[in-house]
Scaffold this active site. Structure first.
Site, mmCIF file in Angstrom:
data_model
loop_
_atom_site.group_PDB
_atom_site.id
_atom_site.type_symbol
_atom_site.label_atom_id
_atom_site.label_comp_id
_atom_site.label_asym_id
_atom_site.label_seq_id
_atom_site.Cartn_x
_atom_site.Cartn_y
_atom_site.Cartn_z
ATOM 1 N N GLU A 249 0.922 -1.141 -0.134
ATOM 2 C CA GLU A 249 0.004 -0.210 0.009
ATOM 3 C C GLU A 249 0.912 1.227 -0.088
ATOM 4 O O GLU A 249 2.224 1.108 0.520
ATOM 5 C CB GLU A 249 -1.073 -0.049 1.241
ATOM 6 C CG GLU A 249 -1.822 -1.037 1.317
ATOM 7 C CD GLU A 249 -2.737 -1.131 2.564
ATOM 8 O OE1 GLU A 249 -2.876 0.112 3.132
ATOM 9 O OE2 GLU A 249 -3.134 -2.048 2.873
ATOM 10 N N LYS A 251 2.529 4.703 1.367
ATOM 11 C CA LYS A 251 2.356 5.195 2.813
ATOM 12 C C LYS A 251 2.041 6.673 2.643
ATOM 13 O O LYS A 251 2.930 7.403 2.339
ATOM 14 C CB LYS A 251 3.905 4.920 3.434
ATOM 15 C CG LYS A 251 3.919 5.425 4.824
ATOM 16 C CD LYS A 251 5.148 4.919 5.409
ATOM 17 C CE LYS A 251 5.104 5.082 6.854
ATOM 18 N NZ LYS A 251 4.841 6.438 7.607
ATOM 19 N N ARG A 256 -2.786 9.522 11.695
ATOM 20 C CA ARG A 256 -3.341 8.395 11.830
ATOM 21 C C ARG A 256 -4.804 8.503 12.596
ATOM 22 O O ARG A 256 -4.701 9.202 13.774
ATOM 23 C CB ARG A 256 -2.667 7.386 12.439
ATOM 24 C CG ARG A 256 -3.418 5.597 12.621
ATOM 25 C CD ARG A 256 -2.190 4.875 12.994
ATOM 26 N NE ARG A 256 -2.505 3.538 13.412
ATOM 27 C CZ ARG A 256 -1.841 2.659 13.263
ATOM 28 N NH1 ARG A 256 -0.463 2.658 13.058
ATOM 29 N NH2 ARG A 256 -2.208 1.518 13.134
ATOM 30 N N ARG A 271 -3.719 8.597 17.193
ATOM 31 C CA ARG A 271 -2.638 7.637 17.376
ATOM 32 C C ARG A 271 -2.093 7.226 18.730
ATOM 33 O O ARG A 271 -1.976 6.353 19.157
ATOM 34 C CB ARG A 271 -1.353 8.101 16.673
ATOM 35 C CG ARG A 271 -0.277 6.884 16.571
ATOM 36 C CD ARG A 271 1.041 7.476 15.944
ATOM 37 N NE ARG A 271 2.129 6.823 16.615
ATOM 38 C CZ ARG A 271 3.009 6.388 16.151
ATOM 39 N NH1 ARG A 271 3.073 6.286 14.823
ATOM 40 N NH2 ARG A 271 4.120 5.653 16.875
ATOM 41 N N GLU A 300 -5.420 6.873 7.325
ATOM 42 C CA GLU A 300 -4.610 8.000 7.525
ATOM 43 C C GLU A 300 -5.255 9.120 6.928
ATOM 44 O O GLU A 300 -5.746 9.126 5.843
ATOM 45 C CB GLU A 300 -3.277 7.751 6.724
ATOM 46 C CG GLU A 300 -2.261 8.898 6.777
ATOM 47 C CD GLU A 300 -1.480 8.328 7.924
ATOM 48 O OE1 GLU A 300 -1.720 7.542 8.764
ATOM 49 O OE2 GLU A 300 -0.127 8.993 8.277
ATOM 50 N N PHE A 340 -7.232 1.813 5.828
ATOM 51 C CA PHE A 340 -6.395 0.802 5.598
ATOM 52 C C PHE A 340 -6.412 -0.521 6.435
ATOM 53 O O PHE A 340 -5.884 -1.552 6.271
ATOM 54 C CB PHE A 340 -4.654 1.376 5.592
ATOM 55 C CG PHE A 340 -4.460 1.811 6.836
ATOM 56 C CD1 PHE A 340 -4.296 0.745 8.025
ATOM 57 C CD2 PHE A 340 -3.987 3.354 6.873
ATOM 58 C CE1 PHE A 340 -3.693 1.830 9.405
ATOM 59 C CE2 PHE A 340 -3.575 3.694 8.177
ATOM 60 C CZ PHE A 340 -3.427 3.097 9.280
ATOM 61 N N ARG A 414 5.161 -3.375 17.607
ATOM 62 C CA ARG A 414 5.660 -3.370 16.183
ATOM 63 C C ARG A 414 6.236 -4.441 15.753
ATOM 64 O O ARG A 414 7.111 -5.010 16.373
ATOM 65 C CB ARG A 414 7.115 -2.175 16.585
ATOM 66 C CG ARG A 414 7.706 -1.650 15.473
ATOM 67 C CD ARG A 414 8.537 -0.602 15.548
ATOM 68 N NE ARG A 414 8.016 0.555 16.187
ATOM 69 C CZ ARG A 414 7.433 1.534 15.743
ATOM 70 N NH1 ARG A 414 7.333 1.434 14.208
ATOM 71 N NH2 ARG A 414 7.303 2.823 16.338
ATOM 72 N N LYS A 420 7.539 -0.800 6.702
ATOM 73 C CA LYS A 420 7.790 0.391 5.965
ATOM 74 C C LYS A 420 8.974 0.586 5.247
ATOM 75 O O LYS A 420 10.069 0.271 5.855
ATOM 76 C CB LYS A 420 7.421 1.745 6.917
ATOM 77 C CG LYS A 420 8.292 1.759 7.908
ATOM 78 C CD LYS A 420 7.950 2.927 8.836
ATOM 79 C CE LYS A 420 8.646 2.853 10.227
ATOM 80 N NZ LYS A 420 8.425 4.028 11.215
HETATM 81 P P1 ATP Z 1 7.058 7.328 10.867
HETATM 82 O O1 ATP Z 1 7.757 8.213 12.067
HETATM 83 O O2 ATP Z 1 8.181 6.526 9.897
HETATM 84 O O3 ATP Z 1 6.028 7.993 10.041
HETATM 85 P P2 ATP Z 1 5.893 6.155 12.986
HETATM 86 O O4 ATP Z 1 6.942 5.917 13.771
HETATM 87 O O5 ATP Z 1 4.917 7.416 13.016
HETATM 88 O O6 ATP Z 1 6.222 6.158 11.436
HETATM 89 P P3 ATP Z 1 5.004 3.574 12.069
HETATM 90 O O7 ATP Z 1 4.064 2.593 12.776
HETATM 91 O O8 ATP Z 1 6.462 3.116 12.270
HETATM 92 O O9 ATP Z 1 4.604 5.001 12.892
HETATM 93 O O10 ATP Z 1 4.641 3.692 10.709
HETATM 94 C C1 ATP Z 1 3.273 3.523 9.967
HETATM 95 C C2 ATP Z 1 2.284 4.807 10.294
HETATM 96 O O11 ATP Z 1 2.221 5.085 8.921
HETATM 97 C C3 ATP Z 1 1.088 4.472 10.867
HETATM 98 O O12 ATP Z 1 1.169 4.684 12.056
HETATM 99 C C4 ATP Z 1 0.048 5.181 9.818
HETATM 100 O O13 ATP Z 1 -0.031 6.597 10.610
HETATM 101 C C5 ATP Z 1 0.909 5.507 8.669
HETATM 102 N N1 ATP Z 1 0.473 5.015 7.373
HETATM 103 C C6 ATP Z 1 0.507 5.608 6.275
HETATM 104 N N2 ATP Z 1 -0.024 4.954 5.306
HETATM 105 C C7 ATP Z 1 -0.404 3.830 5.768
HETATM 106 C C8 ATP Z 1 -1.030 2.446 5.071
HETATM 107 N N3 ATP Z 1 -1.261 2.518 4.069
HETATM 108 N N4 ATP Z 1 -1.003 1.499 6.311
HETATM 109 C C9 ATP Z 1 -0.645 1.520 7.381
HETATM 110 N N5 ATP Z 1 -0.309 2.671 7.990
HETATM 111 C C10 ATP Z 1 0.061 3.830 7.231
#
Ligand code: ATP
Length: 573
Positions: A249, A251, A256, A271, A300, A340, A414, A420
């Protein structure tokens, strides 16, 4: 009935121990003495909160107000309280010492039970409007007048948001299991229940009612789940090696939202699981129109520029997270939600189902109005992933998320269920998330903002302390400087934060509360910082610059010292 003096004695014992096993044992003993009617309140007190974050009941009494209550209860001048506080750096110790010295026998303490203390705190928290601060001081003074020196120590720490017993949620979960079974046999079930409702008090109460209820614990509307988190990998090859065939998917770089609906009632959670419902009436309306009775889904949120047919940046999108001017903002920055995942539908908990089936259910409900479906493409090899990654970057997105078709929803964890791949990986620029512990006054052109930079800390898991890693002097827009100055002014403290190791001092210390993302060139060793310090030198960021405020992240999620050391070692290779 559980008396607060027993709780305070237990807190004292916990403070003198550092081992997790000992703390678990002490807590389990206390839980054994606790009634089912009291256990949820006791758990919140141990956590240093009054309710889970989404209930929005917070005390956070300012230092100055606490000082006034202490002066009045202990019968000293405010200046005496302040000078003692300057020495001890802890208002809890200050009141304990002043009480022990001064407290005339006439000020007798009477036995207060846990429910009475908890209810008094809630009454204080809910007092609002004109004159509310005075009233809070009055309530607090009354409580203190009834307290022993030890009780007062913990009451003051609690109301100023500085209880910090060093007991983490995992220890509380262990202790709950021990208190009923004598071992950790129900630990996993308790943790799962916590991850899918984010309310440890509620979990404990349910558990005390009957352990079976915990084994069968289900997701339910208006109890938000801890979000599942993604691991990071650096190349499409690594992703295929890890997952094999999987789904990709895009990003999206917004914020969130976890959306809950039951009948005509809707709630939205960030979040960090704060309630955001009132900020997004446009989203709430769209959810109400969905043709399902009950649902919990995640997506998102991203603001869309209709005339230019492009998405606004993260910074612009974040302007929608506001308390005032909501209607105007929703017209100016209309949101789209890229849905998502789905976690619950019409009474059924879907979290244990594999992603592939959750996704099918999701596709049967969305898209609908502004609730778009996050597009998904199945892939078998790294070339296909590479192509999609390039496409995402060319469309101005942040990268891609690879999803394991067989994985359940991993609430609060996690895991490699989601991976990602972002555009900054593999390049010289990397980022970390740290917490602001202090700030500097402006010099030169910045004098007018009274803001000249931030002192940033990361978290050392080995000793549960905060350690400084950078002084960030650049990367701010004027608007950000102004905003930061205002936000930080409100949480200034006289003493450095508890559990912070530092060598450099900022102009002002602040409560560790706000998380920021910082970019840097690489990591060096510096005598100025304390992150992972060895032989007098700590790890530090070189050329740190402010990337963005992470209002959507909580302090428990900041980068750890170990991660900084890993980055340093990778860089050395
Ligand atoms: P980063 O700092 O890398 O943005 P993070 O630490 O905030 O990440 P992670 O859980 O590591 O959070 O990365 C996933 C985040 O990406 C999710 O919390 C969500 O908000 C966002 N996101 C964006 N698109 C998607 C998707 N298609 N599916 C899931 N999460 C997504």
């Amino acid at each position: 009935m559980l008396f607060f003096k027993d709780v305070a004695e237990t807190f004292l014992k916990i403070e003198s121990k550092s081992g997790r096993l000992e703390m678990t044992d002490i807590l389990a003993q206390l839980f054994k003495k606790t009634d089912v009617k009291e256990i949820d309140k006791l758990i919140y007190l141990v956590q240093g909160i009054l309710a889970p974050p989404y209930d929005g009941i917070e005390l956070g009494l300012g230092e100055q107000f606490a000082i006034r209550a202490i002066a009045s209860a202990a019968g000293y001048d405010r200046s005496k309280v302040e000078s003692n506080y300057k020495k001890s750096g802890d208002l809890g110790l200050t009141i304990e010492e002043l009480f022990a010295k001064k407290k005339q026998q006439s000020l007798s303490s009477s036995d207060m039970d846990v429910l009475y203390i908890y209810d008094s705190f809630v009454k204080m928290a809910k007092t609002s409007g004109q004159g509310s601060q005075e009233l809070k001081i009055k309530y607090l003074t009354e409580l203190l007048n009834n307290s022993s020196p030890t009780e007062a120590r913990f009451i003051i720490r609690f109301v100023t948001g500085r209880l910090r017993l060093g007991v983490g949620d995992p220890t509380i979960l262990d202790a709950l299991s021990f208190s009923r079974t004598g071992d950790k046999s129900l630990r996993e079930e308790l943790e799962r229940a916590y991850n899918v409702c984010s309310d440890l008090g509620y979990v404990a109460k349910t558990f005390f009612e009957s352990p079976e209820k915990i084994v069968e614990f289900k997701v339910q509307p208006f109890k938000p789940l801890q979000p599942a988190l993604a691991e990071r990998l650096s190349t499409p090859k690594e992703i295929i090696e890890k997952l094999g065939s999987c789904s990709i998917e895009f990003k999206f770089d917004g914020f969130r939202l976890q959306c809950h609906k039951k009948g005509n009632e809707v709630e939205l959670y960030s979040r960090k699981l704060e309630k955001m419902t009132h900020m997004f009436p446009d989203v709430v309306d769209a959810i109400k129109k969905l043709k399902v009775k009950e649902i919990i889904f995640e997506g998102e949120a991203l603001a869309f520029n209709e005339p230019q047919k492009r998405y606004f940046s993260f910074q612009q999108t974040m302007h929608r997270r506001r308390k005032h001017g909501i209607d105007a903002a929703s017209k100016e920055l209309p949101l789209n939600i890229f849905v998502f995942d789905i976690l619950y539908l019409n009474g059924k908990d879907l979290t244990a189902q594999p992603y592939s089936s959750r996704r099918k259910t999701l596709e049967s409900i969305f898209p609908e109005e502004i609730l778009k479906l996050s597009e998904k493409i199945d892939v078998k090899n790294e070339k296909e992933i590479e192509k999609l990654f390039k496409q995402s970057i060319s469309e101005g997105l942040e990268g891609i998320m690879a999803k394991d078709l067989a994985s359940p929803y991993t609430a609060g964890k996690r895991k490699f269920a989601w991976i990602k791949l972002k555009k900054s990986y593999g390049k010289a620029v990397d980022t970390i998330d740290g917490v602001i512990v202090g700030y500097y006054l402006g010099k030169g052109a910045r004098v007018e903002f009274e803001f000249g930079g931030l002192l940033l800390a990361v978290y050392n898991e080995d000793n549960a302390r905060l350690e400084t890693v950078a002084r960030i002097g650049s990367g701010y827009t004027e608007e950000e400087m102004k905003e930061l100055q205002e936000m930080l002014e409100e949480i200034k403290t006289t003493a450095p934060p508890d559990k912070l190791d530092y060598k450099v001092e900022p102009d002002f210390w602040v409560q560790p509360k706000y998380v920021v993302e910082v970019a840097f060139d690489d990591i060096t060793l510096s005598p100025m910082h304390t992150c992972g310090v060895k032989d007098d030198r700590g790890y530090a960021l070189r050329f740190p610059r402010m990337q963005k405020m992470r209002g959507d992240k909580s302090i428990s999620e900041i980068t750890t010292t170990r991660e900084v050391v890993d980055l340093y070692e990778k860089q050395m290779k």
